[in-house]
Design an enzyme around this catalytic site. Structure first.
Site: not given
Ligand SMILES: C[S@@+](CC[C@H](N)C(=O)[O-])C[C@H]1O[C@@H](n2cnc3c(N)ncnc32)[C@H](O)[C@@H]1O
Lengths: 290, 193
Positions: B11, B38, B130
């Site tokens: 991310s 992401h 995540d």
């Protein structure tokens, strides 16, 4: 978000196989009891959505969900609604609509009367976007658009053409990025929390329930939009649906797929010419060149 | 035959970390690689280049039902979940999971369930958690798990969350990841004739 997942043990392997079996039986049960056929759907995301229903109904297993759904029609309705994914927006992928205005509209403008099909229209955002583009191109009066979806509820919502007012800011931005030149607020009236799309947009649209997995072709179209629908299907059902779309397309007709969908490997691949590779817009070759 | 698959999740700080990992791989790296970074949906044109400059392997953004190909880098599409099924990828527009679409957890979990021990999951830098649940699932179903050493990560939150959720096979600095993968994939590099 930690917790349940982290606690999985290596003894999970048989459970996976069992889950797979339970899922297959559940899809049989849904089909046998309602006629709705999810058996050819793509399994990974389907299973997740079914497991989300198991949790929401506070049940221990897919089999338990099956028993309840068979005996309680409301539970079956919730399950079916939970299995389909209806995420959509007005002027989704603005680049698609720019390409549609530039490359598809001039082709459609050559026809005296137009039949278009939005297959898998969800709650209607895509078909209203199409109606706006056609209106701005001066084509809407000669067009009939068919908007269909598997879900009766979604077709009803689409017919109503009422969307949350709070989304209009985002949709206005999409509309402008999609090459819109008017004031987007001309297309709806605000009523409390709701944006009610202008009835004029709906005049040329026919809304109907239609299942791509089980039903056949019902007309021949100059353009078909089938975007973000077949990603939920496994390869065999995708092939069936592409056969259906191909059979429903006039020579030199336009087929628009979703951003993430490839034509590669499909039976009629060679009978199409790309109009816009990035936006997944294809034109069926006319009889002369095919 | 099942193609071994490396799934990498990142991310905040991810692009430069991913570039470092990919650039260290040999051109004949035999496993398939899937990357979930992401990313904002409207930036998708920039994505392949920003992640893979210097990568010796062929790179492409995934199309629905695309086969998992040995020696290829498959990139998740912004705004779609990337799921793994038997031998191919599947995309979906299910709701974001913890605000993320693509979700690293969904990709990892589906990879574990489809491919079991043939999966290696890697959690890199990021400002959320995540990937933690998905990495635990990969381990639970017999796959391998690597975590970027949080002390060297641009943003340690995501590697820390992964370490709290599962015991990985190794905690590595960025520069050590490609050599580790190359060694792990080694025996299949020269298949017997
Ligand atoms: C993610 S939405 C796509 C909406 C719109 N086309 C778009 O791109 O914004 C997918 C839609 O496909 C519909 N669908 C799923 N299975 C179907 C089937 N067998 N026949 C017709 N529609 C189906 C779902 O009900 C849902 O509304």
């Amino acid at each position: 978000m930690k917790g349940s997942g982290a606690a999985t043990s290596p003894a999970q392997e048989p459970t996976l196989a069992l889950e797979k079996l339970e899922l297959r039986l559940l899809l049989e049960a849904i089909h046998g009891s309602t006629g709705i056929d999810f058996r050819g759907y793509s399994p990974a995301s389907l299973k997740r959505r079914v497991l989300a229903r198991v949790k929401a109904e506070e049940l221990p297993s897919i089999s338990a969900l099956q028993a309840r759904a068979l005996h309680a029609p409301e539970c079956m309705q919730r399950l079916i609604a939970g299995i389909t994914v209806h995420y959509t927006t007005l002027f989704r992928d603005p680049g698609f609509w720019v390409a549609f205005r530039e490359k598809v509209v001039p082709i459609l403008a050559g026809e005296r009367s137009l039949r278009l099909w939005v297959a898998g229209c969800s709650s209607g955002e895509e078909v209203y976007s199409l109606a706006i583009v056609l209106a701005e191109a001066g084509l809407v009066e000669r067009t009939r658009i068919y908007a269909t979806d598997l879900s009766e509820n979604l077709v009803e919502q689409a017919r109503a053409g009422v969307f949350p007012l709070r989304l209009m800011k985002e949709y206005t931005a999409n509309y402008l990025a999609a090459g819109g030149t008017r004031s987007f607020s001309d297309y709806y009236s605000a009523d409390h929390e709701a944006a009610i799309l202008s009835a004029a947009l709906r005049r040329r649209i026919v809304f109907a329930r239609h299942c791509l997995a089980t039903e056949g072709s019902f007309n021949e179209f100059h353009a078909i939009l089938c975007r973000n629908v077949t990603i939920y299907f496994a390869a065999a059902l995708q092939a069936r649906v592409h056969e259906l779309l191909f059979a429903s397309l006039a020579p030199a007709g336009i087929l628009a797929l979703g951003r993430a969908e490839a034509m590669r490997g499909l039976a009629h691949e060679d009978e199409f010419e790309p109009l816009d590779v990035r936006e997944r817009i294809f034109q069926r070759k006319s009889a002369a060149t095919a | 035959m099942t193609v071994p698959l490396v799934v990498i999740g990142a991310s905040l700080g991810g692009p430069s970390a991913i570039r470092t990992v990919l650039a260290g791989l040999p051109a004949d790296f035999p496993w398939a690689i899937a990357i979930v970074q992401h990313w904002r949906a409207d930036h998708d044109e920039l994505l392949p280049d920003a992640l893979t400059r210097g990568c010796p392997l062929p790179v492409a953004v995934v199309f629905d039902k695309e086969p998992i190909q040995p020696g290829h880098v498959h990139l998740a599409r912004p705004d779609y979940h990337l799921l793994v099924e038997d031998g191919h990828f599947a995309l979906s527009l299910d709701a974001p999971v913890n605000y993320a679409r693509p979700s690293i957890d969904l990709c990892f979990e589906s990879a574990a369930e489809a491919l079991g021990p043939a999966v290696t999951g890697i959690v890199l830098t990021g400002a959320n958690d995540d990937g933690a649940r998905g990495l635990a699932r990969i381990k639970a179903l017999g796959g391998r798990a690597l975590v970027q050493d949080p002390s060297g990560a641009e943003c340690p939150t995501m590697p820390q969350a992964a370490l709290a959720a599962t015991a990985p096979d190794a905690v590595l600095r960025l520069a050590e990841i490609a050599p580790w993968l190359t060694r792990a994939a080694g025996p299949t590099l020269r298949p017997s004739p």
